[in-house]
Design a protein around this motif. Structure first.
Motif, mmCIF file in Angstrom:
data_model
loop_
_atom_site.group_PDB
_atom_site.id
_atom_site.type_symbol
_atom_site.label_atom_id
_atom_site.label_comp_id
_atom_site.label_asym_id
_atom_site.label_seq_id
_atom_site.Cartn_x
_atom_site.Cartn_y
_atom_site.Cartn_z
ATOM 1 N N PHE A 160 0.828 -1.210 0.000
ATOM 2 C CA PHE A 160 0.000 0.000 0.000
ATOM 3 C C PHE A 160 0.865 1.264 0.000
ATOM 4 O O PHE A 160 2.044 1.225 0.384
ATOM 5 C CB PHE A 160 -0.898 0.028 1.241
ATOM 6 N N GLN A 161 0.214 2.349 -0.367
ATOM 7 C CA GLN A 161 0.873 3.652 -0.361
ATOM 8 C C GLN A 161 1.358 4.022 1.045
ATOM 9 O O GLN A 161 2.438 4.559 1.220
ATOM 10 C CB GLN A 161 -0.127 4.700 -0.866
ATOM 11 N N ASP A 181 6.094 -16.021 -1.039
ATOM 12 C CA ASP A 181 6.194 -16.399 -2.467
ATOM 13 C C ASP A 181 4.841 -16.322 -3.169
ATOM 14 O O ASP A 181 4.336 -17.333 -3.681
ATOM 15 C CB ASP A 181 6.746 -17.834 -2.606
ATOM 16 N N PRO A 182 4.254 -15.126 -3.263
ATOM 17 C CA PRO A 182 2.934 -15.012 -3.897
ATOM 18 C C PRO A 182 3.021 -15.192 -5.416
ATOM 19 O O PRO A 182 4.096 -14.984 -5.995
ATOM 20 C CB PRO A 182 2.514 -13.582 -3.562
ATOM 21 N N PHE A 183 1.892 -15.568 -6.032
ATOM 22 C CA PHE A 183 1.902 -15.669 -7.492
ATOM 23 C C PHE A 183 1.573 -14.318 -8.125
ATOM 24 O O PHE A 183 1.778 -14.126 -9.322
ATOM 25 C CB PHE A 183 0.962 -16.770 -8.006
ATOM 26 N N VAL A 184 1.059 -13.400 -7.305
ATOM 27 C CA VAL A 184 0.803 -12.057 -7.816
ATOM 28 C C VAL A 184 1.091 -11.031 -6.722
ATOM 29 O O VAL A 184 0.836 -11.284 -5.538
ATOM 30 C CB VAL A 184 -0.653 -11.917 -8.342
ATOM 31 N N LEU A 185 1.647 -9.908 -7.134
ATOM 32 C CA LEU A 185 1.887 -8.810 -6.197
ATOM 33 C C LEU A 185 0.981 -7.649 -6.594
ATOM 34 O O LEU A 185 1.037 -7.170 -7.731
ATOM 35 C CB LEU A 185 3.359 -8.379 -6.279
ATOM 36 N N LEU A 186 0.130 -7.232 -5.674
ATOM 37 C CA LEU A 186 -0.766 -6.097 -5.923
ATOM 38 C C LEU A 186 -0.175 -4.888 -5.214
ATOM 39 O O LEU A 186 0.145 -4.963 -4.017
ATOM 40 C CB LEU A 186 -2.162 -6.384 -5.367
ATOM 41 N N ALA A 187 -0.021 -3.802 -5.939
ATOM 42 C CA ALA A 187 0.573 -2.609 -5.331
ATOM 43 C C ALA A 187 -0.359 -1.424 -5.554
ATOM 44 O O ALA A 187 -0.675 -1.079 -6.694
ATOM 45 C CB ALA A 187 1.939 -2.349 -5.953
ATOM 46 N N ASP A 188 -0.808 -0.834 -4.444
ATOM 47 C CA ASP A 188 -1.758 0.272 -4.525
ATOM 48 C C ASP A 188 -1.012 1.586 -4.299
ATOM 49 O O ASP A 188 -0.686 1.933 -3.163
ATOM 50 C CB ASP A 188 -2.854 0.067 -3.460
ATOM 51 N N GLU A 189 -0.739 2.309 -5.349
ATOM 52 C CA GLU A 189 0.003 3.575 -5.298
ATOM 53 C C GLU A 189 1.273 3.441 -4.447
ATOM 54 O O GLU A 189 1.491 4.237 -3.523
ATOM 55 C CB GLU A 189 -0.890 4.686 -4.715
ATOM 56 N N PRO A 190 2.120 2.481 -4.731
ATOM 57 C CA PRO A 190 3.268 2.227 -3.832
ATOM 58 C C PRO A 190 4.333 3.312 -3.889
ATOM 59 O O PRO A 190 5.157 3.401 -2.984
ATOM 60 C CB PRO A 190 3.833 0.901 -4.361
ATOM 61 N N THR A 191 4.316 4.140 -4.955
ATOM 62 C CA THR A 191 5.380 5.145 -5.067
ATOM 63 C C THR A 191 4.850 6.565 -4.862
ATOM 64 O O THR A 191 5.586 7.530 -5.052
ATOM 65 C CB THR A 191 6.039 5.054 -6.467
ATOM 66 N N THR A 250 -1.772 3.146 -10.017
ATOM 67 C CA THR A 250 -1.091 4.440 -9.883
ATOM 68 C C THR A 250 -1.860 5.519 -10.647
ATOM 69 O O THR A 250 -2.625 5.209 -11.565
ATOM 70 C CB THR A 250 0.363 4.377 -10.410
ATOM 71 N N HIS A 251 -1.648 6.764 -10.236
ATOM 72 C CA HIS A 251 -2.232 7.854 -11.023
ATOM 73 C C HIS A 251 -1.129 8.624 -11.755
ATOM 74 O O HIS A 251 -1.388 9.628 -12.409
ATOM 75 C CB HIS A 251 -3.055 8.784 -10.115
ATOM 76 N N ASP A 252 0.106 8.121 -11.636
ATOM 77 C CA ASP A 252 1.262 8.784 -12.244
ATOM 78 C C ASP A 252 1.437 8.296 -13.688
ATOM 79 O O ASP A 252 2.128 7.316 -13.969
ATOM 80 C CB ASP A 252 2.497 8.456 -11.391
#
Lengths: 289, 227
Positions: free
Chosen positions: B84-85, B154-164, B193-195
């Motif tokens: 998460f952000q 060891d996930p099969f998917v990485l979800l990133a919510d506005e991590p940067t 992301t919104h970037d």
């Protein structure tokens, strides 16, 4: 690992609740202490009643001239009834001796003959059904034409019985109220613990903690609080017991009950139940955001 | 691997997502772009079954939103890493404890927890900071801790919510490099992301979300600065 994690998280949660957690333990301890002391008073009351019931005697006086064989036959009939400790036959000589032991020889010596009747003295075993057993003795004796009169301590036995019933009723009522108070104290603290651990719960769920893992944390927390409260109560109760025994040894508490152990057990159980009661509602309000 | 079929989500009668359809395959890297409030986070939450669709079906691995049972959700989440952000780190735990928690809740043995935690901290170059608390870390370091926690199972998917979103350009580069390495090892990455400038710079599949609808699903559009 699950239980270890639950203990660790429970400690963290307790640390975060701070003073509220300590107040909760004190509340549980105080409630259980009152419950424990009252329990010991009731237990002491029952012990006293047992001792008094052991002294309950029924004296059966025969008419003049009754034959020894017929009196002993009645004694055997009474002995056959349940709850009879012993039946003693007192002839006129034994009755006179007993009278002299109690009041001196002067009065009897003034009389030309021994006026004391032949009698049976029935001693009862203690027990809650004493009035019924006394009634059974009365029934057997009442049909016997050789019996002049019967002296049964029914009045005070009945009063004692009613007193015991009142004590038991008050004990149950007070015990229930105090148990509810303990459960309420723990459930409130569990709620605060959940709120204090809200972020940790959210993250534990995010990374895949099962519902039972999260619940276990708070149940262990509740158990720890309840156990600590029970331990406090048992210490207070021991002190109260020693104080009471030193001052009123005749009404000493019943030593056959390990009340300290049961207070800790009860505290722990109430801690678990109190936490369980609040968990479902509060946990459902915590979600990943 | 992950598929949304005609997904709609409503909250208090207001539509958040409308007829959303897309699929992300194993090992894919996809950006989910759109303005604030467009429904990006809701889509990610749908993928961990923290939100259920009002309409349509969400498929994640062998689970789907129509048939998954509540007790199965934790087992799915152990195979889906989420970042998460705002990092979502516990401030009263060290870096090591924050990462190890993700293994401990699965009932992993202590020796395995230690080995895997140190290994993943080493991968994000934070093993030397394992005993410090998050408050003493920079934003980039905190995000790397959060990534380590998301990857430790060891996930099969990485979800990133506005991590940067809260990171400076240099730290953003570091985080994107880690995502690229994770993706290169076969883990799918879906990053909201919104970037748009960053999305253009990295040139990956892009799902553009406007007013709760997927407006564009662009494949690889550029290769400049590809992670």
């Amino acid at each position: 690992m699950g239980l270890l994690l639950a203990f660790r998280e429970a400690f963290r949660g307790f640390w975060r609740t701070g003073m509220v957690g300590l107040i909760s333990i004190a509340t549980i301890g105080a409630s259980l202490l009152v419950l424990g002391v009252f329990g010991q008073v009731v237990a002491g009351g029952y012990a006293l009643i047992d001792r008094l019931q052991e002294r309950v005697e029924v004296d059966i006086y025969f008419r003049d001239g009754v034959h020894r064989r017929r009196a002993l036959a009645l004694a055997r009939d009474i002995e056959a009834l349940p709850g009879i400790a012993e039946v003693n036959y007192l002839d006129q000589e034994a009755a006179a001796q007993e009278f002299q032991d109690m009041f001196g020889a002067g009065m009897l010596n003034a009389l030309s003959e021994n006026p004391l009747p032949v009698s049976l003295r029935v001693r009862m075993k203690p027990g809650s059904d004493l009035p019924q057993r006394l009634q059974a003795v009365s029934n057997v004796v009442g049909n016997n034409k050789d019996v002049e009169s019967v002296d049964v301590g029914e009045t005070w036995v009945g009063a004692l019985e009613r007193f015991v019933q009142v004590i038991t009723g008050v004990g149950l009522l007070l015990g229930s109220v105090l148990c509810l108070a303990c459960g309420f104290a723990v459930s409130n603290t569990a709620k605060l613990m959940v709120l204090a651990q809200r972020e940790a719960i959210e993250i534990m769920r995010l990374v895949g903690a099962t519902g039972s893992t999260v619940r276990l944390t708070f149940l262990v927390g509740g158990a720890m609080q309840g156990c600590a409260g029970g331990f406090l109560a048992s210490m207070g109760q021991s002190y109260a017991s020693d104080w009471w025994t030193a001052r009123v040894p005749d009404l000493a508490f019943d030593p056959s009950i390990d009340l300290n152990f049961w207070l800790v057990v009860l505290g722990t159980v109430l801690g678990v139940v109190g936490s369980w009661a609040s968990l479902n509602r509060v946990l459902s309000a915590v979600s990943i955001k | 691997m992950i598929e949304l079929q005609h997904v709609g989500v409503e909250r208090q009668g207001r539509p958040i997502l409308v007829n959303v359809d897309f699929e992300v395959d194993r090992g894919e890297f996809a950006f989910l772009v759109g303005p604030t409030g467009s429904g990006k986070s809701t889509i990610l939450r749908l993928m961990i079954f923290d939100v259920r669709p009002t309409r349509g079906v969400v498929f994640v691995g062998e689970y789907d939103s129509q048939s998954i049972r509540e007790p199965d959700i934790p087992y799915l989440r152990r195979r889906v890493g989420v970042v998460f952000q705002d990092f979502k780190l516990l401030r009263d735990r060290t870096v090591y404890e924050n990462v190890a928690l993700a293994l401990e809740v699965t009932g992993a043995k202590r020796s395995g927890v230690k080995r895997k935690t140190l290994s993943i901290l080493s991968a994000v170059d934070l093993v030397h900071k394992r005993d410090v608390y998050p408050d003493t870390l920079s934003g980039g370091e905190r995000q790397r801790v959060a990534i380590a926690r998301a990857l430790v199972n060891d996930p099969f998917v990485l979800l990133a919510d506005e991590p940067t979103a809260n990171l400076d350009p240099e730290t953003t580069e570091q985080v994107m490099k880690i995502f690229a390495e994770v993706n290169a090892r076969g883990t799918a990455v879906i990053m909201a992301t919104h970037d748009l400038q960053m999305v253009e710079r990295y040139g990956r599949r892009t799902l553009r979300l406007v007013d709760g609808r997927i407006r564009e699903d662009m494949g690889l559009v550029k290769t400049i600065g590809r992670p």
